[in-house]
Design a protein around this motif. Structure first.
Motif, short mmCIF file in Angstrom:
data_model
loop_
_atom_site.label_atom_id
_atom_site.label_comp_id
_atom_site.label_asym_id
_atom_site.label_seq_id
_atom_site.Cartn_x
_atom_site.Cartn_y
_atom_site.Cartn_z
N LYS A 232 -5.77 -8.33 -0.13
CA LYS A 232 -5.03 -9.57 0.04
C LYS A 232 -3.98 -9.67 -1.08
O LYS A 232 -4.34 -9.50 -2.25
CB LYS A 232 -5.97 -10.77 -0.02
N PRO A 233 -2.71 -9.90 -0.76
CA PRO A 233 -2.14 -9.86 0.59
C PRO A 233 -2.14 -8.43 1.12
O PRO A 233 -1.85 -7.49 0.37
CB PRO A 233 -0.73 -10.39 0.38
N ILE A 234 -2.50 -8.28 2.37
CA ILE A 234 -2.57 -6.94 2.94
C ILE A 234 -1.17 -6.51 3.37
O ILE A 234 -0.31 -7.35 3.71
CB ILE A 234 -3.56 -6.90 4.11
N ASP A 235 -0.91 -5.24 3.31
CA ASP A 235 0.42 -4.69 3.60
C ASP A 235 0.66 -4.69 5.10
O ASP A 235 0.29 -3.75 5.82
CB ASP A 235 0.52 -3.28 3.02
N GLU A 236 1.33 -5.72 5.59
CA GLU A 236 1.55 -5.84 7.03
C GLU A 236 2.54 -4.81 7.54
O GLU A 236 2.42 -4.33 8.67
CB GLU A 236 2.03 -7.26 7.38
N ALA A 237 3.54 -4.46 6.74
CA ALA A 237 4.50 -3.43 7.16
C ALA A 237 3.78 -2.11 7.41
O ALA A 237 4.04 -1.41 8.39
CB ALA A 237 5.58 -3.27 6.11
N LEU A 238 2.86 -1.79 6.51
CA LEU A 238 2.09 -0.56 6.66
C LEU A 238 1.20 -0.63 7.90
O LEU A 238 1.06 0.36 8.65
CB LEU A 238 1.25 -0.32 5.41
N GLU B 179 -3.91 12.65 15.14
CA GLU B 179 -4.94 12.13 16.04
C GLU B 179 -5.42 10.73 15.71
O GLU B 179 -5.73 9.95 16.60
CB GLU B 179 -6.15 13.07 16.08
N LEU B 180 -5.54 10.44 14.43
CA LEU B 180 -6.06 9.12 14.03
C LEU B 180 -5.61 8.80 12.62
O LEU B 180 -5.11 9.69 11.90
CB LEU B 180 -7.58 9.07 14.13
N ALA B 181 -5.80 7.54 12.23
CA ALA B 181 -5.46 7.10 10.87
C ALA B 181 -6.71 6.58 10.18
O ALA B 181 -7.54 5.90 10.80
CB ALA B 181 -4.39 6.01 10.92
N ILE B 182 -6.84 6.91 8.90
CA ILE B 182 -7.94 6.39 8.09
C ILE B 182 -7.34 5.54 6.98
O ILE B 182 -6.49 6.01 6.21
CB ILE B 182 -8.79 7.54 7.50
N LEU B 183 -7.76 4.29 6.92
CA LEU B 183 -7.26 3.34 5.92
C LEU B 183 -8.36 3.11 4.89
O LEU B 183 -9.50 2.79 5.25
CB LEU B 183 -6.90 2.00 6.57
N SER B 184 -8.03 3.27 3.62
CA SER B 184 -9.04 3.10 2.57
C SER B 184 -8.59 2.06 1.56
O SER B 184 -7.39 1.77 1.43
CB SER B 184 -9.32 4.43 1.87
N GLY C 141 0.83 -1.19 0.00
CA GLY C 141 0.00 0.00 0.00
C GLY C 141 0.87 1.25 0.00
O GLY C 141 2.07 1.20 -0.28
N ARG C 142 0.25 2.37 0.33
CA ARG C 142 1.01 3.62 0.35
C ARG C 142 0.41 4.58 1.37
O ARG C 142 -0.79 4.61 1.58
CB ARG C 142 1.02 4.27 -1.03
N LYS C 143 1.30 5.34 1.98
CA LYS C 143 0.84 6.40 2.90
C LYS C 143 0.65 7.67 2.09
O LYS C 143 1.60 8.18 1.49
CB LYS C 143 1.84 6.62 4.02
N TYR D 230 -4.00 6.28 4.67
CA TYR D 230 -3.27 5.19 4.04
C TYR D 230 -4.16 4.54 2.97
O TYR D 230 -5.29 4.15 3.25
CB TYR D 230 -2.88 4.13 5.06
N ASP D 231 -3.63 4.44 1.75
CA ASP D 231 -4.32 3.72 0.67
C ASP D 231 -3.77 2.30 0.65
O ASP D 231 -2.62 2.07 0.26
CB ASP D 231 -4.04 4.42 -0.67
N MET D 232 -4.59 1.32 1.05
CA MET D 232 -4.09 -0.03 1.22
C MET D 232 -3.84 -0.74 -0.12
O MET D 232 -3.03 -1.64 -0.20
CB MET D 232 -5.07 -0.86 2.07
N ARG D 233 -4.58 -0.37 -1.16
CA ARG D 233 -4.44 -0.96 -2.51
C ARG D 233 -4.84 -2.43 -2.57
O ARG D 233 -5.51 -2.86 -3.50
CB ARG D 233 -3.00 -0.83 -3.01
#
Length: 660
Positions: A557-563, A521-526, A513-515, A551-554
């Protein structure tokens, strides 16, 4: 005459008096052509200014009138296949005055819907279901000893290409239940029909031998009702004569133990009523083959592109000009067009690439490739299961198939995805158009489930682009030799967000994915296109003094575990946003990661809730489901307040306070 309340549309003299089929039955035979003309004009008047499906319903106006005139609906059960043929049916069954709300948020559904009317005997938004459903009804009536009850399935010849239709025919032939299948032969679904069945039906309708004799046969058949107790015997003799001499070409239906009748002019309403009245008295499975023209009765749809007039949008009914709002500035393209142009661009460089679609070449824009490379693009008809397994066969021989199917239609081929592609580790690239909330077509067409149902398949790559550039790069990445497994790319109906979208191809690391923006305050993952809604929500939050990360997860699966490690070590408040079902989606993958890695955080998932979402504009449905920019921002503010209240109660400090 009064104007229809709330609509501004005036029905004709006869139509204004029709509030149910019982009113229709009060008309005499000489008035049937007039009521058909008025019904057709009413559909033209409404759809021209309100939008919706058009050509299919115009093509069955006379059939609709004849069916409700002859049969005792709703006791006699009428199933439409597909429901976009059923506008006339809705208007004649008590919904005329509300029909202006068709496909509008909180208004009438664009398809027959059981909860909307007792005349809608079965929900029909996907094709090829009518025969099986009507057979189930017929067998139930047989079990209940309701011998007088009729069951009619109206199926277009495009829908006959699906395996389900043949499964229904095969079963019906041995049940001897009271079933009439009306084959509406107009050589069209949305695009022109393809395949051997279409050619077979054409052979029947153009046979010189058959056409010379058919009128004489129908003249005899029309007299059956006059023979009283001997009617069945006479019908049997005519049937045998037809079988042996005239209808040798129709042995497909005869071999399935259906009595075949036709073809009949589907626009001759008086003739249709006589034929249907005769067939009503013949027990067992029957098929009536009628010939119609999609868009019949409206000059511009008859003479124009039938695909365009399937659902033309708004148009000037007097000139036939389709009304398009021309924007003052350049606009982003539709995602489907980005797919259509990109696959051609990739195929020019990779000679192994081929394209497959089940009867949606214009809907998914594979028609661009079909025109540029006709030997490498395949419309297989309304046959999603075949499309997937056919793609698997192509892949087994080293080709790289891009199988483009609407997300909601891919549900029909789920076993093939697992058994014929994933289990055999075959590389098929599934491009899922209409992923997410599809708009006015409603729950039958919302692509709500593909993230969840693909995420659980071993080795399946599940991705979604946030914009047109990402779509191009995912398609480019998927076709590279180093990718060895099935790959899904889902994108929504409608426009993207980039005017200058034709960017150079770049490889995307699988599962990366990409940041997009750091925060406090918070994170939004899309995931996918809703990332653009998050971008707007973050601007709203900024006005409130809230600094949210994005964060755009893209990849689901497989999900970006590092992110995700970065997210969970930096934030205790997290929102996930996706245009898919909450259960089993990307948000669920985030929760699974959190549990597996023993993190603790407040995670709120936004997406399509655990119910069926009705029709409406996409922006209206985003709001209803809670992931419009406004709703995302409100959720963020709500959980931040919750955080502060919890801290005050516990006398503690937040993670960011500690970091500061």
């Amino acid at each position: 005459m009064e104007i229809v309340k709330g609509s501004g549309f005036i029905p004709g003299d006869l139509l204004s008096k029709i509030n149910s089929p019982s009113d229709l039955k009060k008309l005499n035979e000489d008035q049937l052509e007039q009521i058909s003309s008025e019904l057709r004009q009413y559909i033209i008047d409404l759809v021209s200014v309100k939008g919706g499906h058009f050509g299919a319903s115009l093509g069955v106006v006379e059939l609709t009138v004849a069916l409700h005139y002859i049969f005792n609906t709703p006791y006699d059960q009428l199933v439409w296949d597909v429901g976009h043929q059923a506008y006339g049916h809705k208007i004649l069954t008590g919904r005329r005055d509300n029909f202006h709300t068709n496909r509008v948020y909180k208004g009438l559904s664009g398809f027959p819907k059981r909860s909307e009317s007792e005349y809608d005997t079965f929900g029909v938004g996907h094709s090829s279901t009518s025969i099986s459903a009507a057979l189930g009804m017929a067998v139930a009536s047989k079990y209940k000893n309701l011998k007088d009850k009729q069951h009619i399935a109206v199926i277009g010849d495009g829908a006959m290409t699906a395996g389900l239709a043949f499964e229904g025919l095969n079963h019906a032939g041995v049940e001897n239940a009271n079933l009439l299948v009306v084959l509406n032969d107009n050589c069209m679904s949305i695009d022109p029909n393809v395949g051997a069945l279409k050619e077979y039906l054409t052979d029947i309708t153009t046979s010189h031998t058959y056409n010379k004799a058919k009128d004489k046969v129908w003249e005899l058949l029309g007299k059956i009702s006059k023979f009283g107790p001997n009617a069945q015997e006479i019908a049997s003799k005519i049937e045998n004569a037809v079988k042996t001499s005239l209808l040798k070409q129709s042995n497909l239906f005869e071999s399935l133990k259906f009595r075949y009748f036709g073809p009949v002019d589907g626009h001759d309403v008086v003739r249709l009523t006589k034929v249907l009245a005769d067939l009503k008295d013949i027990p067992g499975p029957k098929i009536l083959h009628i010939l119609t023209k999609k868009g019949k009765g409206y000059k511009f749809s008859e003479e124009g592109n039938e695909t365009v007039w399937h659902s033309p949008g708004l148009f000037n009914k007097d000139t036939g000009e389709i009304i398009k709002v021309i924007p003052k500035t350049p606009q982003p393209p539709k995602y489907q067009d980005v797919f259509g142009h990109t696959i051609v661009e990739l195929a020019e460089k990779n000679l192994n690439i081929v394209g497959i679609t089940p009867a949606m070449p214009s809907g998914c824009s594979l028609n661009i490739m079909m025109k540029a490379m006709p030997d490498r693009a395949f419309d297989v008809g309304i046959a999603e299961q075949h499309a997937v397994t056919f793609s698997g066969g192509l892949a087994s021989q080293g080709l790289v198939p891009f199988c483009n199917i609407y997300s909601s239609f891919m549900q029909r081929a789920y076993d093939q995805v697992i058994h014929d592609v994933a289990l055999q580790n075959l590389k098929v690239i599934f491009c899922l158009d209409r992923g997410g909330l599809a708009g006015a077509d409603g729950p039958t067409h919302h692509g709500a489930y593909d993230i969840a149902y693909f995420r659980c398949i071993p080795k399946m790559i599940v991705s979604a682009p946030m914009n047109e550039e990402e779509l191009r790069n995912l398609m480019y990445t998927a076709q590279l030799d180093e990718v060895k497994t099935a790959f899904s790319i889902r994108y929504p109906r409608g426009q993207g967000v980039m005017v200058d979208w034709k960017t150079p191809f770049k490889k995307i690391e699988i599962g990366k994915g990409r940041k997009i923006k750091d925060g406090k305050e918070l994170a939004i993952l899309s995931l996918g296109h809703p990332g653009n809604l998050v971008t707007e929500a973050i601007e709203r939050l900024k006005e409130q003094g809230i600094n949210a990360a994005h964060y755009d997860m893209r990849f689901a699966k497989p999900i970006d575990e590092a992110l995700l490690h970065e997210v969970f070590t930096s934030y205790t408040k997290i929102i996930t946003v996706e245009d898919g079902c909450i259960i089993g989606g990307m948000g669920s993958a985030v929760l699974e990661f959190m549990a597996d890695k023993n993190y603790s955080a407040r995670v709120v998932r936004l997406g399509i809730p655990d119910n069926f979402i009705e029709h409406g504009e996409q922006v209206e449905l985003y709001e209803e489901c809670g992931f419009s920019p406004k709703k995302i921002a409100e959720t963020a503010i709500e959980i931040l307040k919750e955080n502060k209240q919890t801290i005050l109660k516990q006398g503690g400090t937040s993670l960011h306070d500690k970091q500061a």
